[in-house]
Scaffold this active site. Sequence first.
Site, PDB file in Angstrom:
ATOM      1  N   CYS A  87      -5.182  -7.764  -3.377  1.00 30.67           N
ATOM      2  CA  CYS A  87      -4.233  -7.154  -4.319  1.00 30.67           C
ATOM      3  C   CYS A  87      -3.074  -8.086  -4.699  1.00 30.67           C
ATOM      4  CB  CYS A  87      -3.706  -5.849  -3.746  1.00 30.67           C
ATOM      5  SG  CYS A  87      -5.043  -4.680  -3.437  1.00 30.67           S
ATOM      6  N   HIS A 119       1.907  -4.840  -8.428  1.00 31.70           N
ATOM      7  CA  HIS A 119       0.590  -4.309  -8.107  1.00 31.70           C
ATOM      8  C   HIS A 119       0.728  -2.800  -7.904  1.00 31.70           C
ATOM      9  CE1 HIS A 119      -3.285  -3.693  -6.526  1.00 31.70           C
ATOM     10  NE2 HIS A 119      -2.803  -3.235  -5.389  1.00 31.70           N
ATOM     11  N   ASN A 154      -5.838   2.258  -7.672  1.00 31.62           N
ATOM     12  CA  ASN A 154      -5.606   0.873  -7.255  1.00 31.62           C
ATOM     13  C   ASN A 154      -6.847   0.057  -7.608  1.00 31.62           C
ATOM     14  OD1 ASN A 154      -5.291  -1.531  -5.908  1.00 31.62           O
ATOM     15  ND2 ASN A 154      -4.852  -0.618  -3.901  1.00 31.62           N
TER      16      ASN A 154
HETATM   17  N1  COA Z   1      -6.446  14.340   1.123  1.00 29.24           N
HETATM   18  C1  COA Z   1      -5.888  15.235   1.965  1.00 29.24           C
HETATM   19  N2  COA Z   1      -5.337  14.899   3.147  1.00 29.24           N
HETATM   20  C2  COA Z   1      -5.327  13.589   3.464  1.00 29.24           C
HETATM   21  C3  COA Z   1      -5.886  12.611   2.640  1.00 29.24           C
HETATM   22  C4  COA Z   1      -6.463  13.029   1.437  1.00 29.24           C
HETATM   23  N3  COA Z   1      -7.035  12.169   0.578  1.00 29.24           N
HETATM   24  N4  COA Z   1      -5.730  11.406   3.222  1.00 29.24           N
HETATM   25  C5  COA Z   1      -5.101  11.613   4.376  1.00 29.24           C
HETATM   26  N5  COA Z   1      -4.869  12.938   4.535  1.00 29.24           N
HETATM   27  C6  COA Z   1      -4.214  13.631   5.658  1.00 29.24           C
HETATM   28  C7  COA Z   1      -4.465  12.899   6.963  1.00 29.24           C
HETATM   29  O1  COA Z   1      -5.672  13.300   7.551  1.00 29.24           O
HETATM   30  C8  COA Z   1      -3.268  13.327   7.764  1.00 29.24           C
HETATM   31  O2  COA Z   1      -3.493  14.618   8.273  1.00 29.24           O
HETATM   32  P1  COA Z   1      -2.936  15.031   9.722  1.00 29.24           P
HETATM   33  O3  COA Z   1      -1.462  14.873   9.637  1.00 29.24           O
HETATM   34  O4  COA Z   1      -3.406  16.438   9.843  1.00 29.24           O
HETATM   35  O5  COA Z   1      -3.582  14.079  10.664  1.00 29.24           O
HETATM   36  C9  COA Z   1      -2.144  13.420   6.739  1.00 29.24           C
HETATM   37  O6  COA Z   1      -2.808  13.570   5.459  1.00 29.24           O
HETATM   38  C10 COA Z   1      -1.278  12.196   6.694  1.00 29.24           C
HETATM   39  O7  COA Z   1      -2.139  11.051   6.701  1.00 29.24           O
HETATM   40  P2  COA Z   1      -1.603   9.609   6.443  1.00 29.24           P
HETATM   41  O8  COA Z   1      -2.736   8.652   6.463  1.00 29.24           O
HETATM   42  O9  COA Z   1      -0.461   9.343   7.363  1.00 29.24           O
HETATM   43  O10 COA Z   1      -1.072   9.798   4.954  1.00 29.24           O
HETATM   44  P3  COA Z   1      -0.086   8.906   4.125  1.00 29.24           P
HETATM   45  O11 COA Z   1       1.025   9.684   3.624  1.00 29.24           O
HETATM   46  O12 COA Z   1       0.227   7.623   4.844  1.00 29.24           O
HETATM   47  O13 COA Z   1      -0.988   8.550   2.859  1.00 29.24           O
HETATM   48  C11 COA Z   1      -2.178   6.665   2.003  1.00 29.24           C
HETATM   49  C12 COA Z   1      -2.178   7.808   3.009  1.00 29.24           C
HETATM   50  C13 COA Z   1      -3.421   5.834   2.205  1.00 29.24           C
HETATM   51  C14 COA Z   1      -2.167   7.262   0.610  1.00 29.24           C
HETATM   52  C15 COA Z   1      -0.897   5.798   2.213  1.00 29.24           C
HETATM   53  O14 COA Z   1      -0.757   5.500   3.580  1.00 29.24           O
HETATM   54  C16 COA Z   1      -0.923   4.525   1.442  1.00 29.24           C
HETATM   55  O15 COA Z   1      -0.960   4.522   0.226  1.00 29.24           O
HETATM   56  N6  COA Z   1      -0.822   3.394   2.141  1.00 29.24           N
HETATM   57  C17 COA Z   1      -0.843   2.101   1.510  1.00 29.24           C
HETATM   58  C18 COA Z   1      -2.257   1.720   1.264  1.00 29.24           C
HETATM   59  C19 COA Z   1      -2.376   0.530   0.384  1.00 29.24           C
HETATM   60  O16 COA Z   1      -1.456   0.132  -0.280  1.00 29.24           O
HETATM   61  N7  COA Z   1      -3.570  -0.039   0.386  1.00 29.24           N
HETATM   62  C20 COA Z   1      -3.953  -1.064  -0.493  1.00 29.24           C
HETATM   63  C21 COA Z   1      -3.205  -2.299  -0.274  1.00 29.24           C
HETATM   64  S1  COA Z   1      -3.383  -3.212  -1.721  1.00 29.24           S
END
Ligand code: COA
Length: 351
Positions: A113, A278, A308
């Site tokens: 990315c 990005h 993304n």
């Molecule tokens: N739909 C519903 N629930 C979801 C979910 C989805 N698509 N994805 C995760 N959850 C749930 C999890 O299971 C968790 O449940 P729990 O609390 O009961 O265990 C809760 O939501 C929180 O999960 P978490 O992974 O901590 O969520 P988050 O707020 O961190 O969001 C991302 C997840 C991936 C969207 C976020 O972490 C993110 O964008 N990170 C950066 C990733 C990135 O930039 N990647 C590419 C780099 S270029």
Amino acid sequence: MSGFSIVGSGRYLPGRPYTNDDLARVMDTSDEWIRQRTGIEQRHYCPSGQGVSDLAYEASIKAIDSAGLKPTDLDYILFNTMTPDHLFPGSGPLLGARLGLNGVPALDLRAQCAAMLFSFQVADSLLQSGAAKRILIVGAEAHSGFMPWLDWDILEGTNKAAPSAEAWERATRHRGLAIIFGDGAGALIVERSTAPGVGILSMDLHSDGDLVDELLIPVGFRSRPYVSEQCLAEDLIIPRMQGREVFKHAVSKLPQSVRAAVEKAGMTLDDVDWFVGHQANDRINSLVRDRLRLPHEKVPTNIAKYGNTSAATIPILVDEMRRDGRLKAGQTVCYFGLGAGMHWGATVVRT
Ligand code: COA
């Protein structure tokens, strides 16, 4: 001052958009959750049988056309992707052959990315050294190949059946990853400019392999064979992402890098017209914006439409801004991004 100038751009998003509700047919998620946590409303997937060289070809043709050039006017290709058509070779030569540029050097870069930042630096060096006069920089991704479901017909809505409990559980296990990525391609044509003041003003680039476990596809050539029944059973062909950790790195490292690049350019944040980041999660860019106290309107976003698209994101956004007239000659742009590797950074460019 380098004289690096973007003279053409194009983008290609395959097929139709898939909404968050479409995804909710194959895993436990919801439109509300995805919008609130990421800002994403839809994304595109390329059809099976198409790969990044195909997507890149479509974007490149538009870029070449927008610059008023012919493919044979290009003398170098930089191809950025983390989802190549083949594990080897890279996809650059395949794109070159599609464009009729057999024999023209085509180099694949792997900075995920953060790809465009690294490609800008390489392109600038090629132009300055005289190794190239006009370079096609492409970012293209076919993330659909690693999506954690097989029931594409259920996702499409052509099969009204419910997925098996096993398929539902598997897709749900990978839902944090699956909802953010989409397919697409963006292409830029850069050449050396003699216009006064135009070019790359500063670079602040970083890589840290100690952070590799936060986002990677685990399969690889440390194993014999590199893909086995066990790899498939353990889903090692699907990216493993520690979403929260990546998020934390992004919102701390990106503001630092933007500040560093702007300072190195001898400017203040107020001197910059656009902060083109990005698009991994709208919350990341909102936090970067808030931490730097940037005006809302200077930090463009398009993640709602595409998700993304990794290496394709910045050239897709640049193409949108060039075509709708937001990005104008003489403006100063700070590009920034972070991705698997981990690679991150920012660069200030006067257009
Ligand atoms: N739909 C519903 N629930 C979801 C979910 C989805 N698509 N994805 C995760 N959850 C749930 C999890 O299971 C968790 O449940 P729990 O609390 O009961 O265990 C809760 O939501 C929180 O999960 P978490 O992974 O901590 O969520 P988050 O707020 O961190 O969001 C991302 C997840 C991936 C969207 C976020 O972490 C993110 O964008 N990170 C950066 C990733 C990135 O930039 N990647 C590419 C780099 S270029």
